[in-house]
Motif scaffolding. Structure first.
Motif, PDB file in Angstrom:
ATOM      1  N   VAL A 123      38.597  12.190  33.255  1.00  0.00           N
ATOM      2  CA  VAL A 123      39.912  12.717  33.609  1.00  0.00           C
ATOM      3  C   VAL A 123      39.766  13.894  34.559  1.00  0.00           C
ATOM      4  CG1 VAL A 123      40.949  11.957  31.454  1.00  0.00           C
ATOM      5  CG2 VAL A 123      40.048  14.280  31.623  1.00  0.00           C
ATOM      6  N   TYR A 124      40.793  14.074  35.402  1.00  0.00           N
ATOM      7  CA  TYR A 124      40.668  15.050  36.471  1.00  0.00           C
ATOM      8  C   TYR A 124      41.995  15.761  36.706  1.00  0.00           C
ATOM      9  CZ  TYR A 124      38.145  16.757  40.630  1.00  0.00           C
ATOM     10  OH  TYR A 124      37.492  17.518  41.545  1.00  0.00           O
ATOM     11  N   GLY A 125      42.859  15.181  37.542  1.00  0.00           N
ATOM     12  CA  GLY A 125      44.129  15.797  37.849  1.00  0.00           C
ATOM     13  C   GLY A 125      45.212  15.426  36.849  1.00  0.00           C
ATOM     14  N   LEU A 126      46.293  16.243  36.864  1.00  0.00           N
ATOM     15  CA  LEU A 126      47.401  15.991  35.938  1.00  0.00           C
ATOM     16  C   LEU A 126      48.658  16.660  36.452  1.00  0.00           C
ATOM     17  CD1 LEU A 126      47.509  16.213  32.089  1.00  0.00           C
ATOM     18  CD2 LEU A 126      48.966  17.763  33.416  1.00  0.00           C
ATOM     19  N   CYS A 127      49.805  16.028  36.204  1.00  0.00           N
ATOM     20  CA  CYS A 127      51.103  16.652  36.428  1.00  0.00           C
ATOM     21  C   CYS A 127      52.072  16.128  35.390  1.00  0.00           C
ATOM     22  CB  CYS A 127      51.615  16.407  37.849  1.00  0.00           C
ATOM     23  SG  CYS A 127      51.664  14.683  38.364  1.00  0.00           S
ATOM     24  N   ALA A 128      53.124  16.875  35.153  1.00  0.00           N
ATOM     25  CA  ALA A 128      54.081  16.512  34.106  1.00  0.00           C
ATOM     26  C   ALA A 128      55.484  16.879  34.554  1.00  0.00           C
ATOM     27  CB  ALA A 128      53.726  17.235  32.798  1.00  0.00           C
ATOM     28  N   GLY A 129      56.473  16.294  33.898  1.00  0.00           N
ATOM     29  CA  GLY A 129      57.849  16.596  34.236  1.00  0.00           C
ATOM     30  C   GLY A 129      58.822  15.742  33.457  1.00  0.00           C
ATOM     31  N   ARG A 130      60.061  15.717  33.969  1.00  0.00           N
ATOM     32  CA  ARG A 130      61.121  14.920  33.342  1.00  0.00           C
ATOM     33  C   ARG A 130      61.779  14.025  34.389  1.00  0.00           C
ATOM     34  NH1 ARG A 130      63.430  15.533  28.577  1.00  0.00           N
ATOM     35  NH2 ARG A 130      62.780  17.187  27.154  1.00  0.00           N
ATOM     36  N   PRO A 131      61.109  13.002  34.844  1.00  0.00           N
ATOM     37  CA  PRO A 131      61.767  12.063  35.757  1.00  0.00           C
ATOM     38  C   PRO A 131      62.859  11.320  34.988  1.00  0.00           C
ATOM     39  CG  PRO A 131      59.613  11.231  35.116  1.00  0.00           C
ATOM     40  CD  PRO A 131      59.730  12.601  34.536  1.00  0.00           C
ATOM     41  N   VAL A 144      48.146  11.473  34.403  1.00  0.00           N
ATOM     42  CA  VAL A 144      46.781  11.980  34.477  1.00  0.00           C
ATOM     43  C   VAL A 144      45.955  11.007  35.297  1.00  0.00           C
ATOM     44  CG1 VAL A 144      46.070  10.842  32.328  1.00  0.00           C
ATOM     45  CG2 VAL A 144      44.840  12.888  33.112  1.00  0.00           C
ATOM     46  N   ASN A 145      44.966  11.525  36.025  1.00  0.00           N
ATOM     47  CA  ASN A 145      44.122  10.643  36.832  1.00  0.00           C
ATOM     48  C   ASN A 145      42.653  10.902  36.553  1.00  0.00           C
ATOM     49  OD1 ASN A 145      43.173  12.747  38.712  1.00  0.00           O
ATOM     50  ND2 ASN A 145      45.239  12.694  39.573  1.00  0.00           N
ATOM     51  N   GLY A 174      39.749   7.174  40.750  1.00  0.00           N
ATOM     52  CA  GLY A 174      40.973   6.746  41.414  1.00  0.00           C
ATOM     53  C   GLY A 174      42.035   6.187  40.508  1.00  0.00           C
ATOM     54  N   ARG A 175      41.739   6.026  39.205  1.00  0.00           N
ATOM     55  CA  ARG A 175      42.715   5.437  38.288  1.00  0.00           C
ATOM     56  C   ARG A 175      43.689   6.487  37.760  1.00  0.00           C
ATOM     57  NH1 ARG A 175      40.357   2.735  33.476  1.00  0.00           N
ATOM     58  NH2 ARG A 175      38.699   4.315  33.619  1.00  0.00           N
ATOM     59  N   PHE A 176      44.915   6.062  37.501  1.00  0.00           N
ATOM     60  CA  PHE A 176      45.975   6.904  36.938  1.00  0.00           C
ATOM     61  C   PHE A 176      46.491   6.263  35.658  1.00  0.00           C
ATOM     62  CE2 PHE A 176      45.881   8.348  41.225  1.00  0.00           C
ATOM     63  CZ  PHE A 176      46.517   9.582  41.303  1.00  0.00           C
ATOM     64  N   GLU A 177      46.907   7.093  34.705  1.00  0.00           N
ATOM     65  CA  GLU A 177      47.631   6.629  33.532  1.00  0.00           C
ATOM     66  C   GLU A 177      48.869   7.499  33.346  1.00  0.00           C
ATOM     67  OE1 GLU A 177      44.164   4.513  30.839  1.00  0.00           O
ATOM     68  OE2 GLU A 177      45.063   6.383  30.125  1.00  0.00           O
ATOM     69  N   ARG A 178      49.978   6.822  33.029  1.00  0.00           N
ATOM     70  CA  ARG A 178      51.266   7.493  32.868  1.00  0.00           C
ATOM     71  C   ARG A 178      51.729   7.349  31.421  1.00  0.00           C
ATOM     72  NH1 ARG A 178      56.610   5.109  35.867  1.00  0.00           N
ATOM     73  NH2 ARG A 178      58.196   6.516  34.992  1.00  0.00           N
TER      74      ARG A 178
END
Length: 645
Positions: A439-447, A455-456, A460-464
């Protein structure tokens, strides 16, 4: 007796003959990959009738003076013909000079005290005024050199204990010299010189050879051995734009090195070069060297073709700074761990008392720090190697509204969760497992209305995930997986528009819908203005236009890019954060993560705040930290860029 100009003319013809011999050489070792030629006959040498340990020619387009530094006589400034202009009785070993708008600034190393005295010489009135004296610490100061960049004049000082100090001597609004940074060089540094045109510092190491590193305060403290001659004892170095000159104290050899060649010259027998200086006159390069064996100054002229080639900039040198420069308003305390440790910030807005908001910053070697808006560390949570952090507001947990922070935790490839009290107290609150390998990058919010975390991984993979608050502990529900062709990190969610902006470090910025068809698209590519790595990202609402802009860390050139957050995602331009010497806050370089808000945060930040990670924390040298920049300054940058479009 010949004056200096007559001696130069004489030396021209002597050196021309020597140069013809020198042009026939054999390949030798010195710099890997460079052809090295060895002179077949000694260079012609002129012994000057000067009682000094160092002779430097102050050679500007308007003036020519001779600066003599002596361990017995002191400092003397003379005309080209030898006429006395100014003196100072202190005995000096070595020195350096630069021409400024106020006059000629001279720095000289005192023999008896090991202090470094600085002077201002008026070339019109010939008045010599002492400015400051930089005292020695526990270790003697053994070498010095000056570095001029823009309106600022810096000094490098080598200490006997193997430390190098970088000092800002003169700059706009700077009242007294201030130490910018300190770094280790190891013992044996006997001389230094800076090529201002290349922002490159050269160190003469008697045990190794010539080291090269960037002279920029914010550059990585990485040095490269660019000259080594087995068995040689190197105690001197001088520069011309794009080249350096050095000599062996034991074998009567002198070298001129640039990007095309390393030229070796033989000096007459018996000379022991302890120090040297160089200057250009017409199309010839001249070297004044101190011969310790005879305690005299000797002068040589090098072949004319040596002034026609140049050496490339040090790899650590950054491109010219952008036109828009701002300074930071404050900085946080350094993180606890040494090295590349600080990474990503997040801003928690206190709705009850905005001035008591908090900055969460990752120390990716051991945990999460919590800072006040003044930069004071309030908490440290040793939860593991957390890399990126973000915040979700107003999460309903057991009937209570709670603010949640989420961080990518590389210790176990999880998402580390935290709760934040209304007073800004942060506590660890469980983890969400991922299937990612690193795991590396991350961002969060309320879309939309749903609290989500993305998280990525370095592959190159991402999980939401959707934040799950239905059980007795916080958890996550996996929503989707997607990927990029290469390593990502920074990302930010536009809650209102339900859009994800995310970076591919070597490629650029991507956009992806979080509601409906994803339609991922590369909206901005790396180029000359925005250079890899693409790192941190944040959204900021401009006060004047009401438009939302995307702020991106352009790590490769130490800048920040500002894009429109709507199509066509135009790049408005870039800016950089430079040092405020009067406040003692350094500039920013190699930024990883950043965070921004346009919400007012009290009287010090009435228009919001930008927080950026600083890869090289100096003024003085310390572990990495985070810099705080007022939203007022960021608004002004956007306004200037809009006016230029």
């Amino acid at each position: 007796m010949m004056n200096l100009l007559q001696r130069i003319t004489c030396q021209f013809w002597l050196a021309l003959v020597a140069g013809l011999f020198a042009s026939f050489g054999v390949v030798n070792a010195g710099v890997a990959g460079l052809p090295t030629s060895t002179a077949m006959a000694p260079l012609a040498v002129d012994t000057l009738a000067i009682k000094a340990n160092q002779l430097s020619l102050i050679n500007t387009p308007t003036y020519r003076f001779a600066l003599e530094l002596s361990e017995t006589v002191g400092m003397t400034i003379k005309t080209d013909e030898g006429g006395l202009l100014a003196t100072h009785p202190q005995r000096y070993q070595m020195g350096d000079w630069r021409a400024t708008k106020d006059g000629i600034v001279i720095a000289a190393l005192a023999l008896n005290t090991s202090s470094i005295d600085t002077f201002l010489f008026n070339p019109d009135t010939h008045q010599l005024q002492q400015l400051t004296s930089w005292p020695a610490s526990a270790a003697d100061q053994e070498a010095l050199c000056l570095y001029q960049h823009g309106e600022q004049l810096d000094m490098f000082v080598a200490e006997a204990g193997g430390q190098m100090k970088h000092i800002a001597l003169m700059a706009p609004a700077l009242q007294t010299p201030v130490q910018v940074r300190q770094f280790s060089t190891g013992p044996g540094i006997k001389a230094c010189a800076v090529d201002d045109s290349q922002h490159t510092l050269y160190l003469a190491d008697e045990n190794a050879g010539i080291w090269q590193l960037s002279a920029l305060a914010e550059a990585e403290e990485k040095r490269t051995l660019v000259w080594h001659e087995p068995g040689a004892s190197i105690e001197s170095v001088a520069v011309q734009p794009g080249a350096f000159i050095t000599a062996d104290t034991t074998s009567n050899r002198l070298w001129y090195v640039n990007s095309q060649q390393a030229r070796e010259f033989t000096l007459p027998p018996g000379i022991q070069v302890e120090g040297l200086s160089t200057y250009q006159h017409g199309n010839r390069l001249y070297v004044n060297l101190y011969d310790d064996a005879s305690a005299t100054i000797k002068q040589i002229a090098l072949p004319s073709e040596l002034s026609q080639t140049s050496m490339p900039a040090s790899p650590a040198v950054v491109p010219p700074l952008p036109d828009i420069l701002i300074t930071a308003d404050a900085e946080t305390a350094p993180v606890a761990r040494v090295g590349d440790a600080a990474d990503d910030p997040a801003i928690w807005i206190n709705p009850l008392n905005p001035a008591q908001s908090r900055i969460l910053g990752t120390d990716k070697k051991q945990g999460l720090d919590v800072f006040s808006l003044s930069g004071q560390r309030l908490q440290h949570l040793p939860v593991g190697r957390v890399n990126n952090v973000d915040i979700i507001y107003n999460v309903n947990v057991a009937g209570k509204q709670v603010d949640i922070a989420a961080a990518s935790n590389r210790s176990d490839n999880s998402i580390q969760l935290f709760t934040i009290t209304p007073q800004g107290r942060v506590s660890a609150a469980g983890r969400i497992a991922t299937s990612l390998s690193d795991v590396y990058g991350l961002c969060a919010g309320r879309p939309g209305a749903q609290a989500q975390i993305i998280v990525n991984s370095t592959d190159g993979r991402f999980e939401r995930f959707a934040l799950d608050v239905s059980g007795s502990s916080l958890n996550g529900i996996h929503l989707e997986s997607f990927s990029l062709p290469s390593q990502p990190e920074g990302c930010v969610i536009d809650d209102e528009r339900e859009i994800l902006f995310y970076g591919e470090e070597q490629a650029g910025v991507w956009r992806r819908n979080l509601n409906g068809p994803a339609k991922p698209s590369l909206i901005a590519q790396v180029n000359q203005q925005v250079q890899a790595d693409i790192e941190g990202m944040a959204l900021f609402d401009h006060a004047g236009s009401g438009q939302r802009y995307l702020i991106v860390s352009s790590q490769g050139n130490h800048r920040y890019a500002i894009y429109q957050s709507r199509a066509p995602y135009t790049l408005l331009g870039t800016f950089a954060v430079t040092a405020d010497l009067t406040k003692g806050i350094d500039g920013v370089s190699e930024t990883d993560g950043l965070a921004a808000t346009s919400a007012p945060l009290g009287k010090h930040y009435p228009a919001g705040l930008l927080v950026v990670q600083d890869g090289h924390n100096v003024l003085p040298s310390a572990n990495q930290n985070f810099k705080l920049i007022s939203g007022v300054r960021l608004n002004a940058v956007i306004e200037q860029l809009l006016a230029e479009h």
